[in-house]
Every structure is written in C-alpha cells, then in structure tokens.
Design a protein around this motif. Sequence first.
Motif, PDB file in Angstrom:
ATOM      1  N   LYS A  40      43.953  36.579  47.008  1.00 25.64           N
ATOM      2  CA  LYS A  40      43.500  37.819  46.364  1.00 25.64           C
ATOM      3  C   LYS A  40      43.307  38.944  47.383  1.00 25.64           C
ATOM      4  O   LYS A  40      43.084  40.084  47.001  1.00 25.64           O
ATOM      5  CB  LYS A  40      42.189  37.568  45.608  1.00 25.64           C
ATOM      6  CG  LYS A  40      42.343  36.556  44.485  1.00 25.64           C
ATOM      7  CD  LYS A  40      41.004  36.264  43.799  1.00 25.64           C
ATOM      8  CE  LYS A  40      41.129  35.089  42.844  1.00 25.64           C
ATOM      9  NZ  LYS A  40      39.841  34.737  42.214  1.00 25.64           N
TER      10      LYS A  40
ATOM     11  N   PRO B 112      44.937  40.096  36.532  1.00 23.82           N
ATOM     12  CA  PRO B 112      44.218  38.933  37.068  1.00 23.82           C
ATOM     13  C   PRO B 112      44.578  37.708  36.223  1.00 23.82           C
ATOM     14  O   PRO B 112      45.231  37.845  35.192  1.00 23.82           O
ATOM     15  CB  PRO B 112      42.754  39.312  36.869  1.00 23.82           C
ATOM     16  CG  PRO B 112      42.747  40.262  35.723  1.00 23.82           C
ATOM     17  CD  PRO B 112      44.068  40.982  35.754  1.00 23.82           C
TER      18      PRO B 112
ATOM     19  N   TRP C  58      39.721  34.207  35.636  1.00 25.66           N
ATOM     20  CA  TRP C  58      38.778  34.877  36.538  1.00 25.66           C
ATOM     21  C   TRP C  58      37.626  35.495  35.757  1.00 25.66           C
ATOM     22  O   TRP C  58      36.483  35.378  36.138  1.00 25.66           O
ATOM     23  CB  TRP C  58      39.462  35.982  37.334  1.00 25.66           C
ATOM     24  CG  TRP C  58      40.534  35.495  38.255  1.00 25.66           C
ATOM     25  CD1 TRP C  58      40.903  34.192  38.453  1.00 25.66           C
ATOM     26  CD2 TRP C  58      41.370  36.285  39.081  1.00 25.66           C
ATOM     27  NE1 TRP C  58      41.914  34.145  39.364  1.00 25.66           N
ATOM     28  CE2 TRP C  58      42.230  35.405  39.765  1.00 25.66           C
ATOM     29  CE3 TRP C  58      41.480  37.655  39.309  1.00 25.66           C
ATOM     30  CZ2 TRP C  58      43.181  35.859  40.672  1.00 25.66           C
ATOM     31  CZ3 TRP C  58      42.428  38.106  40.203  1.00 25.66           C
ATOM     32  CH2 TRP C  58      43.261  37.212  40.883  1.00 25.66           C
TER      33      TRP C  58
END
Length: 556
Positions: free
Chosen positions: A76, A151, A155
């Motif tokens: 990320k 995403p 998440w």
Amino acid sequence: MQTADTILMGNVLVLDRPGSTAEAIAIADGKILQTGSRDAMAALRGPSTWVHDFKTSTLIPGFNDSHAHSDSLGLKTIRSTLEDARSIADVQQRIREIASGKKPGEWIVTMPIGEPPFYWNADSFLSDGRLPTRHDLDEAAPDNPVCIASPSGYWGEPPCFTVLNSLALKLNGIDRATKPKVDGVEILHDHAGEPTGIIVERNYTRMAEPDLLPAVPRFTPEDRVEGLRRSLAMYHDKGTTSVYEGHGCAPDVISAFRQLHETGELTLRSGLVVSPAWVGTSEAEYAMRHWLPWARGRGLGDDMLRISGVFVGYGGNPQFKDLLKKDIGDLGWGGGLASVNSPSDFEELCMLAGKYNLRLHTLASDKLHEVVPILERVAQHYPIGQRRWVVEHISKASPRDIASLKAMGVAVTLIPAHYLWKVGHTFANLSDEQLDLLSPARELAELGVPVSAATDAVPNDPLFCMWVMLARQDRRSGKIMGPRGVLDSDTALRMLTVNGSYLTFEEDRKGPLLPGYYADIAVLSGNPLSASPEGLLDIRCQATMVGGRWVHGDPA
Ligand SMILES: [Zn+2]
C-alpha cells in the motif's frame, strides 16, 4: 552454568498460565535462558552480558498475528498516496506532480481517495461532495493514462471506487456500450450516456480489475518483494514477531518471502499456506498427489519461514470463477488466489486433501453452518483434527457448530475487528443469543478449541484487536455486540500471542517466555492485562525482539 547474552528487566508477563509474571528475562543464543526475579537473573550475568532496564514497561511474548496479510501492508506504500487530498483540486494537483515526472503515455496508478487504512465513504470524502471524473483527471494529466485504484472491499466496506481518465478508459476499451460481466460492478454514465470514469465495486472480492481493467499495470514480483520488505517494519512496529497467512499465498507471494529469507532480511517468523492455481478437482488431485507432497504435515521450512498445507475457499460467486482464472497473474492486494468452489467441489477437495494428507484451511464467514457438516463427513474418513485443519473468518456461529468444531479438533482463527467493529451493523437482524456467538472467541476458548485471533491487517494492530474482543462495540452505533461474548484480558492476550504457535506445530518452542522458547518479545508502554479496554488503545510498542535480536526500537 551458561551465562546470558542479554538480560532485560521490566514488568514481564510470561503467559504460560494466568497470573504468571517475572521481573527479568535472561536470553542466550536467541532463546529464553531463564525468567524470574532480578536477583535470580543477575546470577546469569557474565562479563559480556548486555543488561537493560525497561523500568515500568511491560514485556510480553511477541504478537503472533494468525491471519495477517503481511505481504499486502507494505504494497500500500508502493503507489503514490492521495491521502492528503481533501478536494478535487488537491487530487488534480497531486496527479499533476506525479505526471511531471513521467513520459507521455506512462501509467499513473495511485492509492484510493480517502483516509487509510479504511478509505470509507470515498464518494463523499472530498469537500466537493463527489468523486473526480475523467474530465477532472484529464485536466491534470491529459497525456498519461490515470487510474485512482480501488481499495479491497475487505479494508473498509464496499462500495469501493476506481476512477479513470479518458486515456485510461480508452486503453481498457471502455466506451458507452461496455457492460460489466459480473454482478456488483457498475460503470457510471453521465447524462449523455458516456462513462464518467468512475467504476463502482460492491463486491468484497475485487472484480472490477479482472472484469474491466486489463490495461492497468498490476503489481510486479519486484513490487511484492519491496512491499513485503516494508511490511516487516510495519508489523514489528506493533510488536508482532510472527504471522500466519492461513488465507493462502500465491506463488509470487511465497517467492517474495523466500527471497527476503535468502538475503537474511526476513525478521518476521512467517507461516505460509499454499494457495493453489488448479482448475477443477481432477487437476487438484494431480497437484496434491504429484506436486504438493512437500506441503504435507508441517511442510517445509525453518524457524523463520515455514510453508505447509493448502487453502481451499468455500462458496463464492460462480461468475467470478472464470474471470479470476483468466487473470490469474493478478493477485491484487490479496496474497492468495481468490478461490471459488461450489459446496460439492469443496467437499471433494476436502476429501482429496484428506486422502493426500494435506492440511486444509478454509474461510467460513457466515457459512459455518454449511462448512461444518462437510468437515464432519471428511472427519469420518481422515483425522483432520490431529492434522490441525483450520477454519478462519468465522462470523455467525451456532452452539451446535461450535461443539462440532471442538469434537473434530480443528483449529480456528478469528478476525474480531472485521465482524464485530467494522461491519457489526450488518448483523443487526441477529437475536441477542446469536450476537453472543458472533466471532465467538469466548465460546470457543471455554470449550478448549485451539483458537487464535488476528488483525486481517486492517488495522494491523493487535492491541486494537484486543480492545475489540473486550469491548465488542459496533463502530457505527456503539452497540455492544453480544455482551456474553465479551472476553477477559488474559484470554484475549493469549489469543494474540501464544496461541498462534499451534498453527505451525511450534507450541513447544514459540509463545510463552519460558526457558528454551524463542526470545520473541514485545516491549509495551503499558500493561495490557491491567489496562481498561479503552486504555489498550493508548499502549504503544516501544521495542520488538525476534530471536534475541532487536527488530524495532533497539534500546541499545
Ligand atoms: Zn483475510
């Protein structure tokens, strides 16, 4: 008598049994030599022993995150972040900056809009009250294809959003006539019927990319190695010394772990599970029989990296299956290959895993009542408890299913923060009795099922996970999700530290701070056993040791 390399003093929680504490730990050759009073440890001091007094800090066994996604956290940080953008103008400014360092035609792929790690409500996060469109992105970077990546639904919570500029739409062949092949993915259109550049994803499994975005660059094997390298520090920062990746790891991910191990950089004890790429049960049997004998039992590896068993998913949308197989090189954010199996295929795969002595891991989610009867039938033929099969991600559970897990002897890993805190509100229709058994840590522990708890990496903070197990609060309403399920501190801390070693058959050498066990230690600013639930959220990890070596906050 052997002398210690290192003696650490502080408030030591041994965690071999409730209430077991000490004042100091003596360490030699990466293992605990002795734990006891300051005076007793002083006797183990030699001329070269390094002694450090942590005073009021608390020393505990390092956290063992039993469903960590340790490969994805660092990934990320590979793509440019938009986390500081609060308006469309901010997003444009950031894209302009990135474009200035690129040649025309080079891809720009950024992290999502919103606040990490959850990226909630991205469509209303910016001060403009909307997401940027293709035209907003075209203004910032007309000559580069731009993708603001979505995403993973895991998440935060779907819906999640991808935003593309005009060039990126064109390169992916998306025009006014394009239709997604799977449910839950939507291309938004303007009044004239043209794509706005925004793609909505309502699935937890990320399908927009395999369905619609073949041209968007995927993470490379090099990205995965660098991502993992960065992840290690992010886990040690939380006091984590071991991880178990029971969701399965694809070959590229296993290879990244292997590479860091070979260069001596792997400082997180990592238990990995194979995520197979077979198509159909006959290919699965071939692989289990001819390719995977090395993954039987405890598998292969050493005290830092061990690979054993297979992951087999239960259920899932059959629409996804073909699409995911076509784009098999794309693992996205997950470490494993998404695995979609009908109940009958799942049962057949379980029987095959039994036949070829492969330890099976599966994700139950809200289907435990369907998974358990299948495992019961498999257990009539094979000793799946003795082989330590693992059921993960349990949300809803019944007393009958929990009793059956105990009877079969299978191990369980739970991700309390996801089901109780993050998406707790989606279980509003459950009765009080059912809520007590949502992510049923207490019930499983009381029955003596081998159970450990995990962060699922969102966030990767074991103390936050511990707070969730003690508070069981839904994040939206603050409602206590089943007061009967509230766990005591001691049991919760064990689930996050010592219990996980059962998953790697290491309970005789990893876990409590006892002589002969690995010197894997987290030094915390407060005592998690005496802190109030809310107080847990203020505790920080000051230093982390793996095998007698400082991997975070070296006090020397
Ligand atoms: Zn997971």
